[in-house]
Motif scaffolding. Structure first.
Motif, short mmCIF file in Angstrom:
data_model
loop_
_atom_site.label_atom_id
_atom_site.label_comp_id
_atom_site.label_asym_id
_atom_site.label_seq_id
_atom_site.Cartn_x
_atom_site.Cartn_y
_atom_site.Cartn_z
N SER A 76 3.87 8.99 -3.31
CA SER A 76 4.39 10.36 -3.21
C SER A 76 5.91 10.37 -3.33
CB SER A 76 3.96 11.00 -1.88
OG SER A 76 4.43 10.22 -0.79
N ASN A 77 6.56 9.25 -3.00
CA ASN A 77 8.02 9.20 -3.13
C ASN A 77 8.48 7.87 -3.71
OD1 ASN A 77 10.55 10.50 -2.83
ND2 ASN A 77 10.98 9.28 -1.00
N SER A 78 7.69 7.32 -4.62
CA SER A 78 8.07 6.06 -5.26
C SER A 78 7.28 5.90 -6.55
CB SER A 78 7.82 4.88 -4.31
OG SER A 78 6.51 4.92 -3.80
N ARG A 79 7.61 4.86 -7.29
CA ARG A 79 6.99 4.67 -8.61
C ARG A 79 6.23 3.35 -8.67
NH1 ARG A 79 11.76 6.69 -12.37
NH2 ARG A 79 12.58 8.24 -10.95
N LEU A 118 0.86 -1.18 0.00
CA LEU A 118 0.00 0.00 0.00
C LEU A 118 0.90 1.23 0.00
CD1 LEU A 118 -3.17 0.53 2.11
CD2 LEU A 118 -1.43 2.31 2.06
N ASP A 119 0.63 2.18 -0.88
CA ASP A 119 1.48 3.37 -0.97
C ASP A 119 0.71 4.45 -1.73
OD1 ASP A 119 4.91 3.47 -0.79
OD2 ASP A 119 3.83 5.16 -1.71
N ASN A 120 1.00 5.72 -1.43
CA ASN A 120 0.37 6.80 -2.22
C ASN A 120 1.27 7.27 -3.36
OD1 ASN A 120 2.31 8.28 -0.92
ND2 ASN A 120 0.91 9.71 0.08
P1 NAD Z 1 10.76 5.94 0.94
O1 NAD Z 1 10.39 7.37 0.81
O2 NAD Z 1 11.49 5.31 -0.18
O3 NAD Z 1 9.47 5.07 1.27
C1 NAD Z 1 8.40 5.58 2.03
C2 NAD Z 1 7.13 5.35 1.21
O4 NAD Z 1 6.00 5.85 1.94
C3 NAD Z 1 7.14 6.07 -0.14
O5 NAD Z 1 6.94 5.13 -1.17
C4 NAD Z 1 5.99 7.06 -0.06
O6 NAD Z 1 5.35 7.23 -1.30
C5 NAD Z 1 5.09 6.42 0.99
N1 NAD Z 1 4.22 7.33 1.74
C6 NAD Z 1 4.56 8.47 2.40
N2 NAD Z 1 3.46 9.01 2.98
C7 NAD Z 1 2.43 8.19 2.69
C8 NAD Z 1 1.04 8.21 2.99
N3 NAD Z 1 0.49 9.21 3.70
N4 NAD Z 1 0.26 7.21 2.54
C9 NAD Z 1 0.78 6.20 1.80
N5 NAD Z 1 2.08 6.14 1.46
C10 NAD Z 1 2.90 7.12 1.91
O7 NAD Z 1 11.60 5.80 2.30
P2 NAD Z 1 12.38 4.55 2.87
O8 NAD Z 1 13.82 4.91 2.91
O9 NAD Z 1 11.96 3.33 2.19
O10 NAD Z 1 11.86 4.56 4.37
C11 NAD Z 1 10.80 3.73 4.80
C12 NAD Z 1 10.52 4.06 6.26
O11 NAD Z 1 11.68 3.82 7.03
C13 NAD Z 1 10.14 5.52 6.49
O12 NAD Z 1 9.13 5.58 7.47
C14 NAD Z 1 11.43 6.12 7.02
O13 NAD Z 1 11.19 7.22 7.85
C15 NAD Z 1 12.01 4.96 7.79
N6 NAD Z 1 13.47 5.05 7.92
C16 NAD Z 1 14.24 5.18 6.80
C17 NAD Z 1 15.62 5.30 6.93
C18 NAD Z 1 16.50 5.45 5.71
O14 NAD Z 1 17.69 5.78 5.88
N7 NAD Z 1 16.03 5.23 4.51
C19 NAD Z 1 16.21 5.29 8.20
C20 NAD Z 1 15.38 5.14 9.31
C21 NAD Z 1 14.01 5.02 9.17
#
Ligand code: NAD
Ligand code: UD1
Length: 349
Positions: free
Chosen positions: A45-48, A41-43
């Protein structure tokens, strides 16, 4: 709500929020490979959306994806109505520290709001097993290395506070519902990519994190790496962090799900390697991986950075039976492979 499912039969399965993101796509692969049925599940906003097909290509299994904003509570309820989830892994959220300082309300609204909506649905539909993606950022400026799960917490930016607040919300849910099992996973610095080279991190803008920035320099998209400070009290003066291969991190989620099945209540684990590497050591590993020089320049320290940060990983090893396997060279090799695939196939997508 936008779904590629149509009407489906109710099956036992895991809901993975943020499932098309960097870490989520790797968790999706590990879930599928370990025999779980998974709904992403994803919106977006930061992925494809195209990552769904690439996950299916790696796993040779169909992947179910629902496009939904988690702030849409009614939409989320509809998803819970549709499935019998036996667990939820909640990764959806905004993650850019600098942006969170500029847009704090957006971060609180999105990250805390998503966690509340998810917890409400879990309570309403009796889904008692929840894994949450927290971060080492909740240890704030704590200088007790290695960082242990019972160390003091405190944050220095809104992003960090959204993680700590989400942890607290889930802790309170666990207190109020004795049948609830929740794993708070505190990630250290995930880098690298799946060994297939088909999935990885693809930041929309100029990256603020080290590894994606180094990869853009290595592939000629940026001129040089800015090394933030060379006067720290570390092995070579540059900042030291606990980098962990994203596939190791993803596997930790499967162990956490298994742990929840033992009715453990609320548990907290660091997911790191327990070993620090300096910025220059990371650049050197990427140079070995891509077989070329990666130019860098020393610049001022970045505000808010600490010298050294690495995890104690004893608790995860002892209680989850999980330990990271891949070293910094493998992280760089897989990260470079993904970067090449990305530049060739996805750059203009
Ligand atoms: P990412 O941005 O690649 O993935 C997060 C996903 O959440 C994105 O695909 C985005 O579209 C989706 N999203 C955001 N808001 C949303 C909403 N309201 N409804 C549905 N989808 C929503 O980031 P990531 O690096 O894969 O990180 C995943 C999680 O791990 C995040 O919560 C991040 O804070 C946490 N985290 C990441 C890191 C890191 O270094 N990458 C470190 C610690 C914690
Ligand atoms: C950062 C966030 C942290 C978040 C994590 C994952 C800050 C202060 N911390 O952690 O809250 O959980 O990302 O998203 O932003 N570096 C350079 N040049 C660069 C980029 C980084 O020298 O262009 C250095 C940094 O000074 C640091 C190391 O590389 O020593 C790692 O930085 P980064 O990848 O941004 O991660 P963290 O700062 O550990």
């Amino acid at each position: 709500m936008d779904s590629n499912l149509g009407e489906v039969a109710k099956t036992n399965t895991v809901l993975l929020t943020g499932g098309t993101g960097y870490i989520g796509s790797h968790v999706a692969v590990e879930l599928a490979m370990s025999g779980h049925s998974v709904v992403l599940l994803d919106n977006l906003s930061n992925s494809r959306a195209s990552v769904v097909d690439r996950i299916a290509q790696i796993t040779c299994k169909p992947v179910q994806f629902i496009r939904l904003d988690m702030l849409d509570y009614e939409g989320l309820c509809a998803v819970f109505e549709q499935y019998n989830f036996d667990g939820v892994i909640h990764l959806a959220g905004m993650k850019a520290v600098g942006e969170s300082v500029e847009k704090p309300l957006e971060y609180y609204r999105n990250n805390v709001g998503a966690t509340i909506n998810l917890a409400r649905c879990c309570c309403k539909y009796n889904v008692v097993n929840i894994v949450f993606s927290s971060s080492a950022t909740v240890y704030g400026t704590n200088a007790n290395m290695p960082l242990c799960e019972d160390n003091d917490t405190g944050c220095v930016n809104p992003y960090g506070w959204t993680k700590l607040m989400s942890e607290q919300i889930l802790r309170d849910v666990a207190r109020s519902r004795k049948d609830c099992n929740i794993a708070l996973l505190r990630y250290f610095n995930p880098i690298g990519a799946h060994s297939s080279g088909l999935i990885g991190e693809c930041p929309n803008d100029i990256p603020s994190n080290l590894a994606p920035y180094v990869l853009k320099v290595a592939s000629g998209q940026l001129p040089y790496v800015r090394v933030f400070g060379n006067d720290y009290d570390t092995v070579d003066g540059t900042g030291v962090r606990d980098y962990i291969h994203v596939v190791d991190l993803a596997k930790g989620h499967i162990n956490a799900l298994d742990k929840l099945n033992t009715n453990c209540g609320l548990v907290t684990y660091n997911l790191g390697r327990g070993k620090g590497y300096s910025v220059l050591e990371v650049i050197a590993a990427f140079e070995r991986a891509c077989g070329r020089k990666i130019p860098y320049k020393f610049v001022q320290r970045r505000a808010g950075d600490i010298a050294i940060c690495y995890a104690s990983v004893d608790k995860a090893r002892e209680q989850l039976g999980w330990q990271a396997q891949y070293d910094i060279d493998q992280m760089a090799i897989d990260g470079w492979k993904w970067q090449q695939y990305y530049v060739k196939n996805l750059f203009n997508e």
